[in-house]
Design an enzyme around this catalytic site. Structure first.
Site, PDB file in Angstrom:
ATOM      1  CG  HIS A 129      15.747 -37.799 -10.116  1.00  0.00           C
ATOM      2  ND1 HIS A 129      16.058 -39.107  -9.804  1.00  0.00           N
ATOM      3  CD2 HIS A 129      16.933 -37.186 -10.384  1.00  0.00           C
ATOM      4  CE1 HIS A 129      17.363 -39.274  -9.863  1.00  0.00           C
ATOM      5  NE2 HIS A 129      17.921 -38.132 -10.213  1.00  0.00           N
ATOM      6  NE  ARG A 138       4.615   1.253  -0.145  1.00  0.00           N
ATOM      7  CZ  ARG A 138       5.603   0.846   0.636  1.00  0.00           C
ATOM      8  NH1 ARG A 138       6.850   1.041   0.268  1.00  0.00           N
ATOM      9  NH2 ARG A 138       5.358   0.245   1.777  1.00  0.00           N
ATOM     10  CG  ASN A 168       1.441  -0.458   4.232  1.00  0.00           C
ATOM     11  OD1 ASN A 168       0.970  -1.542   3.921  1.00  0.00           O
ATOM     12  ND2 ASN A 168       2.698  -0.126   3.978  1.00  0.00           N
ATOM     13  N   GLY A 169      -0.640  -2.323   6.316  1.00  0.00           N
ATOM     14  CA  GLY A 169      -0.321  -3.381   7.258  1.00  0.00           C
ATOM     15  C   GLY A 169      -1.502  -4.307   7.477  1.00  0.00           C
ATOM     16  CD1 TRP A 174      -0.904  -5.789  -3.788  1.00  0.00           C
ATOM     17  CD2 TRP A 174      -1.041  -6.597  -1.708  1.00  0.00           C
ATOM     18  NE1 TRP A 174      -0.639  -7.140  -3.841  1.00  0.00           N
ATOM     19  CE2 TRP A 174      -0.721  -7.661  -2.589  1.00  0.00           C
ATOM     20  CE3 TRP A 174      -1.183  -6.867  -0.349  1.00  0.00           C
ATOM     21  CZ2 TRP A 174      -0.539  -8.975  -2.145  1.00  0.00           C
ATOM     22  CZ3 TRP A 174      -1.010  -8.180   0.103  1.00  0.00           C
ATOM     23  CH2 TRP A 174      -0.688  -9.204  -0.789  1.00  0.00           C
ATOM     24  CB  CYS A 227      -0.959   0.055   1.181  1.00  0.00           C
ATOM     25  SG  CYS A 227      -2.122  -1.312   1.270  1.00  0.00           S
ATOM     26  CD  GLU A 266      14.906 -13.314 -10.828  1.00  0.00           C
ATOM     27  OE1 GLU A 266      14.519 -12.161 -11.109  1.00  0.00           O
ATOM     28  OE2 GLU A 266      14.558 -13.910  -9.790  1.00  0.00           O
ATOM     29  CD  GLU A 279       8.300 -11.395 -10.132  1.00  0.00           C
ATOM     30  OE1 GLU A 279       8.371 -11.024  -8.956  1.00  0.00           O
ATOM     31  OE2 GLU A 279       9.209 -11.186 -10.963  1.00  0.00           O
ATOM     32  CE  LYS A 301      10.833  -2.899  -6.915  1.00  0.00           C
ATOM     33  NZ  LYS A 301      11.404  -3.760  -7.959  1.00  0.00           N
ATOM     34  CE  LYS A 307      12.476 -10.285 -12.385  1.00  0.00           C
ATOM     35  NZ  LYS A 307      12.068 -10.968 -11.155  1.00  0.00           N
TER      36      LYS A 307
END
Length: 607
Positions: free
Chosen positions: A503, A27, A99-100, A73, A2, A480, A487, A602, A484
């Site tokens: 395996h 955010r 925020n939280g 968010w 947020c 990574e 995301e 973010k 990406k």
């Protein structure tokens, strides 16, 4: 997560808050809103992106010189107008942004409902404003302190009241808040980026701080009301750094900034056969010599950088290293002793799980050395030492330049430790530094693959599943690359150590399933070739990322992207570029919002 912006001063309130929220939209961008004090209290809020709030304010403006704004968010409650911030209580005189996460909001909500408070949303945040309202017998700051004493969880709050129209009241526990100071004005925000161009100096709030902010004054106290003194620091960010410039997206800009970021870091770090670390690096040589074990802990992309860092510390320093996912480490048995060094890695310095694991280590007297991009962040303040990656502001939610800057910083740290511990001779050190200095130009060559990578992404635009394979130091690169793609393009992708294919995961390969293999000429090259051949035999579509001049890959792979030849230990920095470009182009082709991927933010400041 947020984004929070509070302002008091002579400027147009809506303009200041909208600019701040625009910089903080990474955010959270599920919903947004603004509350203004101008005689009374006016609130405008809406589900959706900031553009919808701008359109609302164009037809129904707010006035005044004091207020708060928020971009959300979602944690509690769906993405609706009713669940957007700011929130007001029963009497419509007070507004709050948050925020939280409040862990005990259900119990508080039940009690307040029984007392006659009427709730209109599904959020935990609305409970806070009603709780403050229930304590509002004297003044706003007293009510905030009394309410905070009942809250359990992580929060940063900013409150305004039409009954005290000259001040903002803020408090934080866990989630970040910073206060900026200009000429006859103050700004409170969840990130320093919102202060740029308004404030000249800033001070971060610490857990338990309560701030009362007017145009000309700032009073900081602890939860009991004791006055605190904190030093302001100059704001180093410039507005230009927060602009996309000629690029369509921040992610693309930040991918292409990597050669310069790496060049600047190399110039800063390596001088006269020495590794130059930041002044905040406070480990004495004898303490470095005593380190018997390193535990690296991080989340997401930073975790992948940490896996590369493990290779550096073990190869160059001969120190055993474990790399842990922060959210798992904090609930583990924590069987570490005083000779262990913890290295938390975080771009923002506010990652909640990483911070929590750091605090667990601190409670056990385990020394910590943070690798961060953001100065004066919570992890920065609570670590014993810090080394900064100096990547500059990263706005795109999917990390790119911070990833490669973290890897180079971990390499620099490992080289410093190796020199102190005498595990590396001068000629070996000189050779590594020489190859590091070639990295920026080599990364620019890798960026020249852009058009070919875009064409391949177009060819695979309808693929639903991808496998990324790597070995050794490039197994983290496979992780990574898959992250990406997930995301930003919302495509299922899995990163695997190539030796594990037989395996079980090889069962996933069918005709035309894309398999992206990271196959530079290194110590595991022959084994990687065999693994890709196994995938090819099962009709997978093979994309190889290899080394320039390796013509044999063309016989095996359907598409080959090559990067310049470099030592094995530097390959993760080079192969990151085509992996990032592939994810970027895949997302754009599929019509995804590259800079603001769905469901992501973010800075992950909630657990």
């Amino acid at each position: 997560m947020c984004g929070i912006v509070g302002y008091v001063g002579p400027r147009n309130l809506a303009n200041v808050i909208l600019v701040g929220l625009e910089r903080l939209e990474y955010r959270g961008y599920d919903s947004c809103g603004i509350a203004a004090i101008d005689g009374g209290l006016t609130i405008r809020k809406t589900a959706g992106r900031l553009q919808r709030l701008k359109e609302m304010l164009a037809t129904s403006p707010v006035t005044g010189n004091l207020g708060v704004g928020h971009t959300r968010w979602a944690t509690h409650g769906k993405v609706t107008d009713e669940n957007a911030h700011p929130f007001t209580g029963c009497y419509g005189r007070m507004a709050l942004v948050h925020n939280g996460i409040i862990e005990n909001y259900r119990e508080l909500r039940q009690r307040l409902s029984a007392e006659g408070h009427r709730f209109v949303s599904e959020t935990d945040t609305e409970t806070i404003v009603h709780l403050i309202e229930s304590h509002h017998k004297q003044d706003l700051v007293t009510a905030v302190r009394k309410a905070a004493a009942e809250l359990v969880g992580s929060y940063a709050i900013v409150v305004v009241s039409a009954d005290e129209p000259d001040r903002l009241v803020a408090m934080k526990v866990g989630s970040p808040l910073v206060i900026g100071q200009g000429e006859g004005e103050h700004v409170i925000a969840s990130d320093a980026q919102a202060l740029v161009g308004i404030a000249r100096r800033m001070v971060p709030m610490h857990d338990g701080d309560v701030a009362v902010v007017t145009r000309k004054s700032l009073e900081l106290t602890d939860a009991s009301g004791k006055r605190l003194r904190r030093q302001f620091a100059a704001i180093e960010l410039k507005p230009k750094a927060l602009s996309k410039g000629r690029y369509q997206h921040f992610m693309r800009k930040e991918i292409f900034e990597q050669p310069q970021v790496i060049a600047d870091s190399i110039e800063h770090r390596f001088r006269d056969r020495r590794v130059m670390l930041d002044p905040e690096f406070l480990l004495y040589p004898d303490e470095v010599e005593k380190v018997a074990r390193v535990v690296i802990q991080a989340c997401g992309t930073s975790y992948h950088a940490g896996l590369v860092g493990r290779y550096y510390f073990e190869k160059f320093c001969r120190i055993p290293v474990s790399v842990e996912i922060s959210s798992e480490l904090r609930t583990s048995e924590f069987i570490y002793d005083g000779d262990t060094l913890m290295i938390p890695i975080s771009q923002s310095g506010e990652t909640a799980d990483t911070l929590a694991a750091l605090r667990e280590a601190g409670a056990r007297d385990i020394h910590s050395l943070a690798v961060l991009n953001t100065k004066r962040s919570s992890i920065d303040r609570e670590s014993n030492s810090t080394v900064y990656i100096h990547a500059g502001p990263e706005i795109g939610v999917a990390s790119t330049k911070a990833y490669t800057a973290e890897i180079l910083t971990l390499l620099s740290l490992a080289l410093y430790f190796a020199r102190v511990r005498k595990t590396m001779p001068d000629d070996r050190f000189d050779d590594i530094v020489h190859h590091c200095r070639e990295l920026p130009s080599q990364m620019r060559k890798a960026l020249a693959l852009d058009a070919r990578i875009k064409a391949t992404a177009e060819r695979l635009a309808k693929a639903h599943d991808f496998l990324f394979l790597g070995r050794g130091i490039n197994y983290p690169s496979a992780l990574e690359g898959a992250l990406k793609l997930k995301e930003v393009a919302y495509v299922h992708a899995t990163g695997l150590p190539a030796g594990e294919m037989k395996h079980g995961p090889i069962a996933l390969i069918a005709e035309n399933v894309p398999v992206i293999g990271i196959v530079p000429r290194d110590s595991v090259y022959d084994k990687m070739i065999s693994n890709l051949a196994e995938s090819k035999a099962r009709k997978g579509f093979i994309i190889a990322i290899g080394t320039e001049g390796d013509d044999s890959l063309k016989e095996l792979a359907d598409t080959v992207f090559t990067v310049p030849a470099a030592p094995e230990y530097l390959m993760p920095l080079l192969v990151a570029v085509p992996l990032q470009l592939f994810a970027y182009h895949s997302a754009v082709i599929r019509g995804c919002d590259v800079d603001k991927p769905r469901n992501l933010a973010k800075s992950v400041t909630v657990e």
